[in-house]
Design a protein around this motif. Structure first.
Motif, PDB file in Angstrom:
ATOM      1  N   LEU A  89      38.442 -43.604   3.415  1.00 24.71           N
ATOM      2  CA  LEU A  89      38.903 -44.510   4.464  1.00 24.71           C
ATOM      3  C   LEU A  89      37.908 -45.643   4.677  1.00 24.71           C
ATOM      4  O   LEU A  89      38.304 -46.816   4.794  1.00 24.71           O
ATOM      5  CB  LEU A  89      39.113 -43.719   5.752  1.00 24.71           C
ATOM      6  N   LEU A  90      36.627 -45.340   4.703  1.00 23.88           N
ATOM      7  CA  LEU A  90      35.611 -46.382   4.836  1.00 23.88           C
ATOM      8  C   LEU A  90      35.621 -47.338   3.645  1.00 23.88           C
ATOM      9  O   LEU A  90      35.460 -48.551   3.803  1.00 23.88           O
ATOM     10  CB  LEU A  90      34.229 -45.752   4.994  1.00 23.88           C
ATOM     11  N   TYR A  91      35.825 -46.794   2.456  1.00 25.48           N
ATOM     12  CA  TYR A  91      35.892 -47.625   1.259  1.00 25.48           C
ATOM     13  C   TYR A  91      37.058 -48.608   1.340  1.00 25.48           C
ATOM     14  O   TYR A  91      36.902 -49.800   1.058  1.00 25.48           O
ATOM     15  CB  TYR A  91      36.025 -46.728   0.022  1.00 25.48           C
ATOM     16  N   VAL A  92      38.216 -48.125   1.748  1.00 21.47           N
ATOM     17  CA  VAL A  92      39.391 -48.991   1.830  1.00 21.47           C
ATOM     18  C   VAL A  92      39.199 -50.060   2.899  1.00 21.47           C
ATOM     19  O   VAL A  92      39.542 -51.227   2.691  1.00 21.47           O
ATOM     20  CB  VAL A  92      40.661 -48.155   2.094  1.00 21.47           C
ATOM     21  N   LEU A  93      38.645 -49.678   4.030  1.00 22.85           N
ATOM     22  CA  LEU A  93      38.409 -50.669   5.079  1.00 22.85           C
ATOM     23  C   LEU A  93      37.384 -51.714   4.633  1.00 22.85           C
ATOM     24  O   LEU A  93      37.543 -52.907   4.920  1.00 22.85           O
ATOM     25  CB  LEU A  93      37.962 -49.974   6.361  1.00 22.85           C
ATOM     26  N   PHE A  94      36.359 -51.295   3.896  1.00 20.55           N
ATOM     27  CA  PHE A  94      35.389 -52.235   3.361  1.00 20.55           C
ATOM     28  C   PHE A  94      36.051 -53.202   2.384  1.00 20.55           C
ATOM     29  O   PHE A  94      35.792 -54.412   2.424  1.00 20.55           O
ATOM     30  CB  PHE A  94      34.250 -51.482   2.674  1.00 20.55           C
ATOM     31  N   VAL A  95      36.880 -52.703   1.507  1.00 14.46           N
ATOM     32  CA  VAL A  95      37.561 -53.564   0.540  1.00 14.46           C
ATOM     33  C   VAL A  95      38.507 -54.536   1.254  1.00 14.46           C
ATOM     34  O   VAL A  95      38.587 -55.713   0.889  1.00 14.46           O
ATOM     35  CB  VAL A  95      38.316 -52.714  -0.511  1.00 14.46           C
ATOM     36  N   VAL A  97      38.187 -55.731   4.358  1.00  4.79           N
ATOM     37  CA  VAL A  97      37.357 -56.751   5.012  1.00  4.79           C
ATOM     38  C   VAL A  97      36.819 -57.731   3.981  1.00  4.79           C
ATOM     39  O   VAL A  97      36.807 -58.950   4.209  1.00  4.79           O
ATOM     40  CB  VAL A  97      36.218 -56.086   5.809  1.00  4.79           C
ATOM     41  N   LEU A  98      36.401 -57.228   2.842  1.00  6.37           N
ATOM     42  CA  LEU A  98      35.919 -58.084   1.765  1.00  6.37           C
ATOM     43  C   LEU A  98      37.018 -59.021   1.265  1.00  6.37           C
ATOM     44  O   LEU A  98      36.786 -60.218   1.069  1.00  6.37           O
ATOM     45  CB  LEU A  98      35.386 -57.224   0.623  1.00  6.37           C
ATOM     46  N   LEU A  99      38.218 -58.500   1.082  1.00  5.98           N
ATOM     47  CA  LEU A  99      39.328 -59.316   0.610  1.00  5.98           C
ATOM     48  C   LEU A  99      39.731 -60.373   1.635  1.00  5.98           C
ATOM     49  O   LEU A  99      39.956 -61.532   1.273  1.00  5.98           O
ATOM     50  CB  LEU A  99      40.533 -58.420   0.293  1.00  5.98           C
ATOM     51  N   ILE A 100      39.788 -59.993   2.890  1.00  4.38           N
ATOM     52  CA  ILE A 100      40.134 -60.967   3.937  1.00  4.38           C
ATOM     53  C   ILE A 100      39.058 -62.045   4.029  1.00  4.38           C
ATOM     54  O   ILE A 100      39.359 -63.233   4.171  1.00  4.38           O
ATOM     55  CB  ILE A 100      40.348 -60.246   5.284  1.00  4.38           C
TER      56      ILE A 100
END
Length: 112
Positions: A89-95, A97-100
């Motif tokens: 879940l943290l990995y997906v949220l990081f990705v 935020v990075l994409l946005i």
């Protein structure tokens, strides 16, 4: 739960949690993907990862509680699934935020 004479009862919540955690990791690492970056497909994978992580977290906590209260097996597996799901879940949220941030930065650079 009906069990045979020498069989211990199963903790199904732990099994669900472990399966959902493995599914989330497989989707997050790209093991299930075809390698395309088509946006609706990517959004679908993100939703799959988020849902599988949430299912793994909730059912893992339920499985740990059942294991503690009823003496069922699987407390360690449930904990491993919970930790794995939180990391996914943290990995997906990081990705995300990075994409946005990348899209916002490109929009600022090109005046979009």
């Amino acid at each position: 739960m009906s069990t045979t004479a020498g069989e211990r009862p199963k903790n199904r919540a732990v099994d669900i949690s472990a399966t959902a955690a493995v599914l989330g990791v497989m989707a997050a690492t790209g093991s299930l993907a075809t390698g395309t970056l088509f946006l609706p497909l990517t959004v679908g994978w993100v939703i799959l990862i988020l849902l599988s992580s949430l299912v793994a977290i909730v059912s893992g906590h339920i499985g740990r509680r059942r294991a503690r209260r009823r003496g069922l097996p699987g407390r360690g597996l449930a904990l491993a699934a919970i930790v794995t799901a939180y990391l996914t879940l943290l990995y997906v949220l990081f990705v995300l935020v990075l994409l946005i941030g990348l899209l916002a930065g490109l929009g600022a650079v090109f005046g979009g």
